[in-house]
Write a protein that holds these residues in place. Structure first.
Motif, PDB file in Angstrom:
ATOM      1  N   LYS A 213       0.830  -1.204   0.000  1.00 23.76           N
ATOM      2  CA  LYS A 213       0.000   0.000   0.000  1.00 23.76           C
ATOM      3  C   LYS A 213       0.865   1.255   0.000  1.00 23.76           C
ATOM      4  N   ALA A 214       0.529   2.208  -0.869  1.00 22.92           N
ATOM      5  CA  ALA A 214       1.283   3.458  -0.959  1.00 22.92           C
ATOM      6  C   ALA A 214       0.927   4.406   0.172  1.00 22.92           C
ATOM      7  N   LYS A 215       1.837   5.313   0.466  1.00 23.34           N
ATOM      8  CA  LYS A 215       1.533   6.398   1.388  1.00 23.34           C
ATOM      9  C   LYS A 215       0.499   7.312   0.740  1.00 23.34           C
ATOM     10  N   ASP A 216      -0.385   7.878   1.552  1.00 27.31           N
ATOM     11  CA  ASP A 216      -1.390   8.775   0.997  1.00 27.31           C
ATOM     12  C   ASP A 216      -1.720   9.867   2.002  1.00 27.31           C
ATOM     13  N   ALA A 217      -2.845  10.516   1.805  1.00 26.22           N
ATOM     14  CA  ALA A 217      -3.211  11.665   2.646  1.00 26.22           C
ATOM     15  C   ALA A 217      -3.664  11.254   4.038  1.00 26.22           C
ATOM     16  N   THR A 218      -3.857   9.962   4.256  1.00 29.87           N
ATOM     17  CA  THR A 218      -4.253   9.457   5.585  1.00 29.87           C
ATOM     18  C   THR A 218      -3.191   8.482   6.074  1.00 29.87           C
ATOM     19  N   PRO A 219      -2.050   9.001   6.551  1.00 30.44           N
ATOM     20  CA  PRO A 219      -0.920   8.138   6.909  1.00 30.44           C
ATOM     21  C   PRO A 219      -1.264   7.051   7.918  1.00 30.44           C
ATOM     22  N   ALA A 220      -2.107   7.358   8.884  1.00 25.90           N
ATOM     23  CA  ALA A 220      -2.438   6.350   9.891  1.00 25.90           C
ATOM     24  C   ALA A 220      -3.086   5.132   9.246  1.00 25.90           C
ATOM     25  N   VAL A 221      -3.927   5.384   8.249  1.00 24.08           N
ATOM     26  CA  VAL A 221      -4.629   4.287   7.571  1.00 24.08           C
ATOM     27  C   VAL A 221      -3.687   3.535   6.640  1.00 24.08           C
ATOM     28  N   SER A 222      -2.950   4.269   5.800  1.00 27.80           N
ATOM     29  CA  SER A 222      -2.077   3.602   4.829  1.00 27.80           C
ATOM     30  C   SER A 222      -0.908   2.906   5.519  1.00 27.80           C
ATOM     31  N   ASP A 223      -0.364   3.505   6.568  1.00 27.81           N
ATOM     32  CA  ASP A 223       0.726   2.855   7.311  1.00 27.81           C
ATOM     33  C   ASP A 223       0.245   1.550   7.945  1.00 27.81           C
ATOM     34  N   HIS A 224      -0.958   1.574   8.483  1.00 29.54           N
ATOM     35  CA  HIS A 224      -1.504   0.375   9.119  1.00 29.54           C
ATOM     36  C   HIS A 224      -1.714  -0.737   8.087  1.00 29.54           C
ATOM     37  N   LYS A 225      -2.219  -0.374   6.913  1.00 28.75           N
ATOM     38  CA  LYS A 225      -2.411  -1.360   5.846  1.00 28.75           C
ATOM     39  C   LYS A 225      -1.079  -1.964   5.426  1.00 28.75           C
ATOM     40  N   ARG A 226      -0.067  -1.120   5.278  1.00 24.42           N
ATOM     41  CA  ARG A 226       1.252  -1.590   4.872  1.00 24.42           C
ATOM     42  C   ARG A 226       1.856  -2.507   5.933  1.00 24.42           C
ATOM     43  N   MET A 227       1.624  -2.196   7.206  1.00 20.49           N
ATOM     44  CA  MET A 227       2.124  -3.065   8.266  1.00 20.49           C
ATOM     45  C   MET A 227       1.436  -4.421   8.240  1.00 20.49           C
ATOM     46  N   ARG A 228       0.130  -4.439   7.984  1.00 18.95           N
ATOM     47  CA  ARG A 228      -0.589  -5.714   7.863  1.00 18.95           C
ATOM     48  C   ARG A 228       0.011  -6.554   6.730  1.00 18.95           C
ATOM     49  N   GLN A 229       0.368  -5.893   5.637  1.00 15.15           N
ATOM     50  CA  GLN A 229       0.946  -6.608   4.505  1.00 15.15           C
ATOM     51  C   GLN A 229       2.336  -7.140   4.845  1.00 15.15           C
ATOM     52  N   ALA A 230       3.149  -6.323   5.507  1.00 21.25           N
ATOM     53  CA  ALA A 230       4.484  -6.777   5.915  1.00 21.25           C
ATOM     54  C   ALA A 230       4.384  -7.968   6.864  1.00 21.25           C
ATOM     55  N   LYS A 231       3.455  -7.906   7.810  1.00 27.76           N
ATOM     56  CA  LYS A 231       3.262  -9.021   8.735  1.00 27.76           C
ATOM     57  C   LYS A 231       2.824 -10.283   7.999  1.00 27.76           C
ATOM     58  N   ALA A 232       1.950 -10.100   7.011  1.00 23.08           N
ATOM     59  CA  ALA A 232       1.441 -11.256   6.268  1.00 23.08           C
ATOM     60  C   ALA A 232       2.553 -11.941   5.474  1.00 23.08           C
ATOM     61  N   VAL A 233       3.418 -11.150   4.829  1.00 24.62           N
ATOM     62  CA  VAL A 233       4.528 -11.751   4.084  1.00 24.62           C
ATOM     63  C   VAL A 233       5.470 -12.475   5.045  1.00 24.62           C
ATOM     64  N   ALA A 234       5.754 -11.855   6.186  1.00 23.82           N
ATOM     65  CA  ALA A 234       6.604 -12.514   7.188  1.00 23.82           C
ATOM     66  C   ALA A 234       5.980 -13.829   7.651  1.00 23.82           C
ATOM     67  N   GLN A 235       4.657 -13.852   7.809  1.00 25.20           N
ATOM     68  CA  GLN A 235       3.963 -15.063   8.213  1.00 25.20           C
ATOM     69  C   GLN A 235       4.051 -16.133   7.123  1.00 25.20           C
ATOM     70  N   ILE A 236       3.910 -15.733   5.870  1.00 29.24           N
ATOM     71  CA  ILE A 236       4.055 -16.677   4.754  1.00 29.24           C
ATOM     72  C   ILE A 236       5.448 -17.301   4.780  1.00 29.24           C
ATOM     73  N   LEU A 237       6.461 -16.484   5.009  1.00 29.88           N
ATOM     74  CA  LEU A 237       7.833 -16.987   5.050  1.00 29.88           C
ATOM     75  C   LEU A 237       8.034 -17.976   6.201  1.00 29.88           C
ATOM     76  N   ARG A 238       7.438 -17.671   7.341  1.00 28.55           N
ATOM     77  CA  ARG A 238       7.591 -18.552   8.515  1.00 28.55           C
ATOM     78  C   ARG A 238       6.899 -19.892   8.316  1.00 28.55           C
ATOM     79  N   THR A 239       5.736 -19.870   7.712  1.00 29.97           N
ATOM     80  CA  THR A 239       4.902 -21.078   7.670  1.00 29.97           C
ATOM     81  C   THR A 239       5.107 -21.948   6.433  1.00 29.97           C
ATOM     82  N   ARG A 240       5.597 -21.359   5.341  1.00 30.89           N
ATOM     83  CA  ARG A 240       5.704 -22.136   4.102  1.00 30.89           C
ATOM     84  C   ARG A 240       7.141 -22.470   3.706  1.00 30.89           C
TER      85      ARG A 240
END
Length: 359
Positions: A213-240
């Motif tokens: 997710k790109a940075k946008d005019a609502t940093p709290a929202v876009s930063d949170h989305k990007r963190m969810r994505q980073a966590k998800a990729v890390a989880q994929i790496l751990r489990t697969r």
């Protein structure tokens, strides 16, 4: 040696007009209003919103189109002046689409030139319109450099998907998509985390292509989305994967800097290393993205490698010459390709990042 590259091509042949603007802030505001217009057209009763619908349509009609599949009220649900013909959502079936703008032949050729200069065996693409456009780009511009190509229709309706292409020596074995991945808050990936297994002379190289997710005019929202994505990729790496044994490479446009909080769950993941850290690349020469209006130079494109792949990293680098105004940006240290005289002709505002692996 196998060269793997990642490059945000900002689409190959055409792009929504609003995404092809020099002023990113203005484009973000237009997209916000397009989203609001689309929300209003989903209402059951248009009467309370008629003035707002009319105002938005008149302001946005150069950037959007209403794609009508079927209608009870004829070929249009609005007049050219934005007056409503339909009474509500039940009067028609369809969606709001973004009008596209075709790139010049010169710009398309410069995008291809970046890839030709890198000569990748495996190319991770960010922001590709479709499988068809990638196939055409490969034949018409790259002279069929790649044999295998995969694009999954991701979660972004604007046609900015992630993709991977590989040369005939390195065929694709398997493909996984994560477009349906969900957490407690809903869909995780803005586009996809595309997982591709590639045959490297009998060994498997696993490549995960991302566009966060790109940075946008609502940093709290876009930063949170990007963190969810980073966590998800890390989880994929751990489990697969077993990163101590499996040859795994994570690449793409993460839309944030290396010291950012949102990316920490991925960048600090055990047994995973940035290739530039492997090679002790100078910290002041890692930038991959330039936004001229704000004079920002950022390292937001990445190639990360598993511990098993880390000893096989031999070289890495950037192809920045597709960016406009490179002489000015670098104080003369680097120059754009001859002929790139404005951002309208640039291959991208991103550099291609590549790594050479002893495989």
């Amino acid at each position: 040696m196998v060269v793997v590259s990642t490059f945000n091509v900002e689409n190959l042949f055409s792009r929504p007009k609003v995404l092809n603007m020099a002023d990113h802030a203005q484009a973000a505001e237009i997209l916000r209003r397009v989203n609001r217009f689309s929300e209003l057209l989903d209402m059951r009763n248009y009467r309370p919103y008629a003035d707002e619908i009319r105002t938005l349509y008149v302001a946005l009609k150069d950037y959007l189109a209403i794609n009508i599949r079927s209608s009870r009220v004829g070929r249009n649900i609005l007049t050219a002046d934005g007056d409503l013909i339909a009474k509500g959502r039940e009067d028609w079936d369809g969606f709001v689409d973004l009008k596209r703008e075709r790139f010049s032949e010169e710009q398309i050729q410069f995008t291809g030139k970046v890839i030709k200069e890198v000569k990748p065996d495996i190319q991770c693409f960010v922001e590709v319109e479709s499988a068809g456009t990638l196939a055409r780009f490969n034949t018409d511009i790259l002279n069929s450099w790649f044999k295998d190509k995969i694009v999954v229709d991701g979660n972004d309706p604007r046609g900015i998907d992630v993709a991977l292409a590989s040369r005939a020596l390195y065929p694709i074995r398997t493909v996984k998509t994560n477009v349906f991945a969900r957490d407690s808050e809903g869909i995780i990936f803005s586009r996809d985390c595309l997982e591709v297994e590639i045959d490297i002379d009998g060994r498997s190289l696993f490549v995960l292509v991302n566009h966060f997710k790109a940075k946008d005019a609502t940093p709290a929202v876009s930063d949170h989305k990007r963190m969810r994505q980073a966590k998800a990729v890390a989880q994929i790496l751990r489990t697969r994967y077993d990163l101590s044994k499996d040859l795994v490479l994570v690449a793409g446009d993460f839309n944030d800097e290396p010291d950012s909080g949102p990316l920490e769950p991925l960048l600090a993941a055990p047994e995973l290393t940035n290739v530039l850290d492997v090679l002790d690349w100078p910290q002041d020469d890692r930038w991959t993205y330039y936004y001229g209006k704000k004079h920002e130079r950022n390292a937001i494109d990445y190639i990360l490698v598993s511990d098993a792949l880390k000893p096989l990293v031999k070289r890495a680098g950037f192809e920045r010459r597709g960016i406009a105004g490179l002489d000015e940006i670098t104080g003369g240290a680097e120059s754009s390709f001859p002929g790139i005289t404005s951002w309208k002709l640039a291959a991208s505002d991103h550099a291609a990042l590549w790594v050479e692996l002893d495989l």
